[in-house]
Write an enzyme that holds these catalytic residues in place. Structure first.
Site, short mmCIF file in Angstrom:
data_model
loop_
_atom_site.label_atom_id
_atom_site.label_comp_id
_atom_site.label_asym_id
_atom_site.label_seq_id
_atom_site.Cartn_x
_atom_site.Cartn_y
_atom_site.Cartn_z
CD GLU A 1 -3.81 -4.51 -3.98
OE1 GLU A 1 -4.19 -4.25 -2.83
OE2 GLU A 1 -4.56 -4.43 -4.98
CE LYS B 1 -5.89 -0.99 -1.64
NZ LYS B 1 -6.29 -2.34 -2.14
CB CYS C 1 -5.77 -1.68 -5.81
SG CYS C 1 -7.13 -2.65 -6.52
#
Length: 269
Positions: A45, A114, A148
Protein backbone atom coordinates in the site's frame (compact mmCIF):
# COMPACT_ATOMS: atom_id res chain seq x y z
CA UNK A 1 -7.63 -24.45 -18.09
CA UNK A 2 -4.93 -21.77 -18.31
CA UNK A 3 -1.50 -22.50 -16.88
CA UNK A 4 -0.54 -21.26 -13.44
CA UNK A 5 0.20 -17.58 -12.90
CA UNK A 6 3.51 -17.13 -11.12
CA UNK A 7 3.08 -14.12 -8.85
CA UNK A 8 5.72 -12.12 -6.97
CA UNK A 9 4.97 -10.25 -3.73
CA UNK A 10 7.38 -7.40 -2.95
CA UNK A 11 7.29 -6.77 0.80
CA UNK A 12 8.96 -3.39 1.19
CA UNK A 13 8.37 0.06 2.62
CA UNK A 14 10.89 1.56 0.23
CA UNK A 15 12.02 4.98 1.37
CA UNK A 16 9.15 7.23 2.57
CA UNK A 17 8.95 10.41 0.52
CA UNK A 18 11.64 9.30 -1.95
CA UNK A 19 9.73 8.35 -5.08
CA UNK A 20 12.82 8.04 -7.30
CA UNK A 21 14.48 5.67 -4.83
CA UNK A 22 11.31 3.60 -4.54
CA UNK A 23 11.16 3.29 -8.31
CA UNK A 24 14.78 2.10 -8.37
CA UNK A 25 13.97 -0.53 -5.72
CA UNK A 26 10.89 -1.55 -7.71
CA UNK A 27 12.97 -1.93 -10.86
CA UNK A 28 15.40 -4.21 -9.02
CA UNK A 29 12.53 -6.27 -7.59
CA UNK A 30 10.93 -6.55 -11.03
CA UNK A 31 14.22 -7.79 -12.46
CA UNK A 32 14.43 -10.50 -9.78
CA UNK A 33 10.76 -11.42 -10.17
CA UNK A 34 11.07 -11.75 -13.95
CA UNK A 35 14.20 -13.88 -13.57
CA UNK A 36 12.16 -16.19 -11.32
CA UNK A 37 9.51 -16.52 -14.02
CA UNK A 38 6.88 -14.25 -12.47
CA UNK A 39 4.25 -12.70 -14.72
CA UNK A 40 2.88 -10.37 -12.02
CA UNK A 41 4.54 -8.27 -9.32
CA UNK A 42 2.48 -6.83 -6.44
CA UNK A 43 3.73 -4.06 -4.13
CA UNK A 44 2.53 -2.73 -0.77
CA UNK A 45 0.00 0.00 0.00
CA UNK A 46 1.24 3.51 -0.93
CA UNK A 47 4.47 1.93 -2.16
CA UNK A 48 5.35 4.70 -4.59
CA UNK A 49 5.61 7.43 -1.95
CA UNK A 50 5.60 5.72 1.43
CA UNK A 51 2.72 5.59 3.89
CA UNK A 52 3.68 7.79 6.86
CA UNK A 53 3.73 11.03 4.89
CA UNK A 54 1.97 13.39 7.28
CA UNK A 55 1.35 16.77 5.69
CA UNK A 56 3.30 15.75 2.55
CA UNK A 57 0.37 13.75 1.16
CA UNK A 58 -0.97 16.57 -1.09
CA UNK A 59 2.48 17.40 -2.45
CA UNK A 60 3.27 13.77 -3.33
CA UNK A 61 -0.15 12.84 -4.72
CA UNK A 62 -0.45 12.62 -8.50
CA UNK A 63 -3.10 11.73 -11.09
CA UNK A 64 -3.53 8.18 -12.31
CA UNK A 65 -1.65 9.04 -15.52
CA UNK A 66 1.04 11.03 -13.74
CA UNK A 67 4.83 10.59 -13.78
CA UNK A 68 4.71 7.66 -11.34
CA UNK A 69 2.49 5.71 -13.71
CA UNK A 70 4.81 6.33 -16.66
CA UNK A 71 7.85 5.25 -14.64
CA UNK A 72 6.13 2.04 -13.48
CA UNK A 73 4.92 1.39 -17.04
CA UNK A 74 8.52 1.55 -18.25
CA UNK A 75 9.59 -0.91 -15.54
CA UNK A 76 6.77 -3.28 -16.54
CA UNK A 77 7.79 -3.10 -20.22
CA UNK A 78 11.49 -3.52 -19.44
CA UNK A 79 10.93 -6.72 -17.49
CA UNK A 80 7.85 -7.99 -19.37
CA UNK A 81 5.62 -8.48 -16.35
CA UNK A 82 2.51 -6.80 -14.96
CA UNK A 83 2.92 -4.57 -11.88
CA UNK A 84 0.38 -3.50 -9.25
CA UNK A 85 1.54 -0.47 -7.26
CA UNK A 86 0.02 1.69 -4.53
CA UNK A 87 0.14 5.48 -4.46
CA UNK A 88 -1.74 8.61 -3.29
CA UNK A 89 -3.94 9.72 -6.17
CA UNK A 90 -5.03 13.26 -6.93
CA UNK A 91 -8.34 13.52 -8.77
CA UNK A 92 -9.41 17.13 -9.08
CA UNK A 93 -9.73 18.46 -5.55
CA UNK A 94 -9.89 14.97 -4.02
CA UNK A 95 -7.17 12.62 -2.80
CA UNK A 96 -7.53 8.84 -2.80
CA UNK A 97 -5.50 5.92 -1.48
CA UNK A 98 -5.24 4.05 -4.77
CA UNK A 99 -3.64 1.13 -6.57
CA UNK A 100 -3.06 0.74 -10.29
CA UNK A 101 -2.38 -2.38 -12.35
CA UNK A 102 -0.02 -1.92 -15.30
CA UNK A 103 0.30 -4.62 -17.96
CA UNK A 104 3.53 -6.12 -19.24
CA UNK A 105 3.23 -3.83 -22.27
CA UNK A 106 3.00 -0.74 -20.08
CA UNK A 107 -0.73 -0.12 -20.51
CA UNK A 108 -3.04 0.65 -17.58
CA UNK A 109 -5.25 -2.40 -16.98
CA UNK A 110 -7.23 -1.42 -13.88
CA UNK A 111 -7.42 1.20 -11.15
CA UNK A 112 -8.94 0.93 -7.66
CA UNK A 113 -9.52 3.43 -4.84
CA UNK A 114 -9.56 2.15 -1.26
CA UNK A 115 -13.16 2.03 -0.08
CA UNK A 116 -12.68 1.62 3.69
CA UNK A 117 -10.30 4.12 5.27
CA UNK A 118 -8.45 3.19 8.46
CA UNK A 119 -7.51 5.56 11.27
CA UNK A 120 -7.23 9.31 11.67
CA UNK A 121 -4.38 9.69 9.16
CA UNK A 122 -6.29 8.18 6.25
CA UNK A 123 -9.60 9.80 7.12
CA UNK A 124 -7.91 13.21 7.29
CA UNK A 125 -6.39 13.08 3.81
CA UNK A 126 -8.30 10.64 1.65
CA UNK A 127 -11.77 10.28 0.16
CA UNK A 128 -12.99 6.67 0.01
CA UNK A 129 -13.65 5.08 -3.35
CA UNK A 130 -17.14 3.99 -4.31
CA UNK A 131 -16.51 0.91 -6.49
CA UNK A 132 -16.29 -2.31 -4.48
CA UNK A 133 -15.23 -4.64 -7.30
CA UNK A 134 -12.59 -3.75 -9.87
CA UNK A 135 -11.17 -6.56 -12.01
CA UNK A 136 -8.77 -7.31 -14.85
CA UNK A 137 -7.68 -10.41 -16.78
CA UNK A 138 -4.09 -11.63 -16.87
CA UNK A 139 -3.03 -14.89 -18.53
CA UNK A 140 -6.56 -16.26 -18.18
CA UNK A 141 -6.76 -15.45 -14.45
CA UNK A 142 -9.33 -12.93 -13.24
CA UNK A 143 -7.65 -10.47 -10.89
CA UNK A 144 -9.44 -8.32 -8.32
CA UNK A 145 -8.12 -5.50 -6.12
CA UNK A 146 -8.65 -4.33 -2.56
CA UNK A 147 -6.41 -2.29 -0.23
CA UNK A 148 -5.49 -3.28 3.33
CA UNK A 149 -8.48 -2.60 5.66
CA UNK A 150 -10.86 -3.44 2.80
CA UNK A 151 -10.07 -7.16 3.11
CA UNK A 152 -11.15 -7.17 6.76
CA UNK A 153 -14.76 -6.67 5.67
CA UNK A 154 -16.12 -10.09 4.64
CA UNK A 155 -18.69 -8.46 2.37
CA UNK A 156 -15.91 -7.00 0.22
CA UNK A 157 -14.22 -10.31 -0.44
CA UNK A 158 -17.52 -12.11 -0.97
CA UNK A 159 -18.47 -9.51 -3.58
CA UNK A 160 -15.28 -10.40 -5.45
CA UNK A 161 -15.98 -14.12 -5.15
CA UNK A 162 -19.47 -13.65 -6.57
CA UNK A 163 -18.00 -11.59 -9.43
CA UNK A 164 -15.63 -14.41 -10.34
CA UNK A 165 -12.32 -13.11 -8.98
CA UNK A 166 -9.66 -15.84 -8.99
CA UNK A 167 -6.77 -13.92 -7.44
CA UNK A 168 -7.44 -11.03 -5.07
CA UNK A 169 -4.53 -8.56 -4.86
CA UNK A 170 -4.33 -6.72 -1.54
CA UNK A 171 -1.53 -4.18 -1.09
CA UNK A 172 -1.49 -3.35 2.61
CA UNK A 173 0.11 -1.29 5.37
CA UNK A 174 -0.78 -3.65 8.19
CA UNK A 175 0.69 -2.61 11.52
CA UNK A 176 1.27 -3.83 15.06
CA UNK A 177 -0.73 -5.11 16.95
CA UNK A 178 -3.01 -6.40 14.19
CA UNK A 179 -0.73 -9.09 12.78
CA UNK A 180 -3.47 -11.69 13.32
CA UNK A 181 -5.06 -10.30 10.14
CA UNK A 182 -2.08 -11.45 8.08
CA UNK A 183 -1.67 -14.67 10.05
CA UNK A 184 -5.31 -15.80 10.32
CA UNK A 185 -7.91 -13.58 8.65
CA UNK A 186 -6.39 -13.59 5.16
CA UNK A 187 -6.13 -17.39 4.81
CA UNK A 188 -9.71 -17.71 6.07
CA UNK A 189 -10.90 -15.12 3.53
CA UNK A 190 -9.26 -17.17 0.78
CA UNK A 191 -10.92 -20.40 1.96
CA UNK A 192 -14.42 -19.10 2.65
CA UNK A 193 -14.51 -17.36 -0.75
CA UNK A 194 -12.63 -19.99 -2.75
CA UNK A 195 -10.03 -17.72 -4.31
CA UNK A 196 -6.35 -16.87 -3.96
CA UNK A 197 -5.31 -13.81 -1.93
CA UNK A 198 -1.97 -12.05 -2.42
CA UNK A 199 -1.57 -9.90 0.70
CA UNK A 200 1.49 -7.64 0.38
CA UNK A 201 2.57 -5.63 3.39
CA UNK A 202 5.08 -2.96 4.31
CA UNK A 203 7.85 -3.82 6.79
CA UNK A 204 9.60 -2.07 9.68
CA UNK A 205 9.17 1.25 11.44
CA UNK A 206 7.85 4.21 9.49
CA UNK A 207 7.04 7.32 11.49
CA UNK A 208 4.60 6.32 14.23
CA UNK A 209 3.70 3.06 12.46
CA UNK A 210 5.34 -0.33 12.99
CA UNK A 211 4.54 -2.52 9.99
CA UNK A 212 4.62 -6.24 10.69
CA UNK A 213 5.46 -7.72 7.28
CA UNK A 214 4.09 -11.30 7.11
CA UNK A 215 2.97 -10.91 3.49
CA UNK A 216 1.45 -14.09 2.11
CA UNK A 217 -0.08 -15.86 -0.85
CA UNK A 218 -3.05 -17.84 0.50
CA UNK A 219 -4.86 -20.47 -1.56
CA UNK A 220 -8.53 -21.44 -1.83
CA UNK A 221 -7.84 -24.44 0.43
CA UNK A 222 -6.82 -22.06 3.22
CA UNK A 223 -3.16 -23.04 2.95
CA UNK A 224 -0.50 -20.32 2.81
CA UNK A 225 1.65 -21.00 -0.24
CA UNK A 226 4.30 -18.39 0.57
CA UNK A 227 4.90 -16.37 3.75
CA UNK A 228 7.35 -13.52 4.38
CA UNK A 229 9.06 -12.66 7.62
CA UNK A 230 9.30 -9.20 9.17
CA UNK A 231 11.86 -7.60 6.85
CA UNK A 232 12.10 -6.64 3.19
CA UNK A 233 11.51 -9.71 1.04
CA UNK A 234 10.45 -10.86 -2.41
CA UNK A 235 8.14 -13.90 -2.44
CA UNK A 236 7.21 -15.90 -5.51
CA UNK A 237 4.25 -18.27 -5.57
CA UNK A 238 1.96 -20.07 -8.00
CA UNK A 239 -1.71 -19.33 -8.63
CA UNK A 240 -2.93 -22.68 -9.98
CA UNK A 241 -6.27 -22.66 -11.86
CA UNK A 242 -6.51 -26.45 -11.59
CA UNK A 243 -6.30 -26.30 -7.80
CA UNK A 244 -8.81 -23.47 -7.83
CA UNK A 245 -11.31 -25.50 -9.86
CA UNK A 246 -10.86 -28.60 -7.68
CA UNK A 247 -11.20 -26.62 -4.46
CA UNK A 248 -14.34 -24.87 -5.66
CA UNK A 249 -15.88 -28.23 -6.55
CA UNK A 250 -15.01 -29.65 -3.13
CA UNK A 251 -16.08 -26.58 -1.16
CA UNK A 252 -19.22 -25.17 -2.84
CA UNK A 253 -19.78 -22.25 -0.49
CA UNK A 254 -20.93 -19.94 -3.28
CA UNK A 255 -23.35 -22.52 -4.69
CA UNK A 256 -24.78 -23.43 -1.26
CA UNK A 257 -25.43 -19.85 -0.18
CA UNK A 258 -28.97 -18.84 0.83
CA UNK A 259 -28.91 -15.06 0.32
CA UNK A 260 -32.64 -14.82 1.06
CA UNK A 261 -31.77 -15.54 4.70
CA UNK A 262 -29.03 -12.96 5.03
CA UNK A 263 -30.97 -9.70 4.88
CA UNK A 264 -31.11 -8.10 8.31
CA UNK A 265 -34.23 -9.65 9.91
CA UNK A 266 -36.42 -8.25 12.61
CA UNK A 267 -35.20 -9.61 15.97
CA UNK A 268 -37.28 -12.38 17.46
CA UNK A 269 -38.49 -12.01 21.04
Amino acid sequence: MPSSLRTALFQSSGRPGAVDTNLELLDAAARRAAAAGARLLVTSEMYLTGYALGDRVPALAEPADGPGFHAVAEIARRHALAVLYGYPERSGELLHNSVQLVGADGTALAHYRKTHLFGDFERRWFTPGDHAVVQAELDGVRLGMLVCYDVEFPENVRAHALAGTDLLLVPTAQMHPYQFVAESVVPVRAFENQLYVAYVNRAGQEGAFEFVGLSCLAGPDGAVRSRAGRGEELLVGEVDPDLLAASRAANPYLFDRRPDLYAAPSPRG
